[in-house]
Design a protein around this motif. Structure first.
Motif: not given
Ligand SMILES: *Cc1c(COP(=O)(O)O)cnc(C)c1O
Length: 228
Positions: A23, A67, A211, A213
């Protein structure tokens, strides 16, 4: 630790067959390229404008995953840029994606987002809406969207048991929907759930796509709210 090291650590901890979406929302091109140079090709963005900009500026073999919530008036601009939309949260939106996909001669892979969290702020179909819409003639007539599975987000909480219960129920919904509507469709197989803080639980509960980030890039820094 560097982006590459964080990424490699996560990849080595993922069971075989689990797909990682990195992400990259709010991250710079340089940060993305670091992950790209470590071999990553699938990236997730939550804003259409940012996704399109990065898609233009970065290497052409990147798969872009949307996403975040998609407004109907932005569908046209994003359809040709994405490989998958994880956040389809209404039949109305799905119909518009279908129409725009047909106009550009493409089939768009989609996941239907189901609302499982206790929070009001999250988007998604309720289970009732999902079953009703999947049964509808309108749904059956769509030709340029391919439903690959479901997506869900757990409540933002430290209560691990609650998060686990939500993922468990997401998995049950997935199995029910598969049996009722996609029994003869081997492509309906993805369950996108799990982020930095909860992906190990999500995987234990049946996730096939995570997902992630902040666990790769570090905490996200949003601009401070304007002073009033
Ligand atoms: C930001 C986001 C993530 C990732 O979040 P992290 O906590 O940074 O891993 C995953 N899915 C969606 C829908 C997001 O908006």
């Amino acid at each position: 630790m560097s982006i590459r090291e964080n990424l490699n650590q996560i990849i080595s901890s993922l069971p075989k067959g689990i797909k990682l979406i990195v992400v990259s929302k709010t991250r710079t091109n340089e940060e993305l390229i670091e992950a790209y140079n470590a071999g990553q090709r699938a990236f997730g963005e939550n804003k259409v404008q940012e996704l399109i900009r990065k898609q233009k500026e970065l290497p052409g073999d990147i798969e872009w995953h949307l996403i975040g919530h998609l407004q109907t008036n932005k569908v046209k601009s994003v359809v040709s840029a994405v490989s998958m939309i994880h956040s389809v949260d209404s039949l109305k939106l799905l119909k518009i994606i279908d129409r725009e996909a047909e106009l550009v001669g493409k089939t768009v892979d989609c996941l239907l987002q189901v609302h499982i969290a206790k929070e009001e702020t999250k988007f998604g179909f309720s289970v009732d809406e999902l079953l009703r819409d999947l049964n509808s003639e309108e749904f059956k007539s769509l030709s340029n969207v391919k439903i690959k599975g479901l997506m869900g987000m757990a409540t933002f909480t430290d209560h691990e048991e609650q998060v686990r219960e939500e993922f468990k129920s997401m998995h049950q919904i997935f199995e029910q929907v598969k049996i009722r509507f996609f029994a003869n469709d081997p492509d309906f197989k993805e369950l996108s759930m799990g982020m930095s803080d909860d992906y190990p639980i999500a995987i234990e509960e049946g996730s096939t796509i995570v997902r992630i980030g902040s666990k790769i890039f570090g905490p996200r820094i949003y601009p401070a709210a304007p002073k009033i």
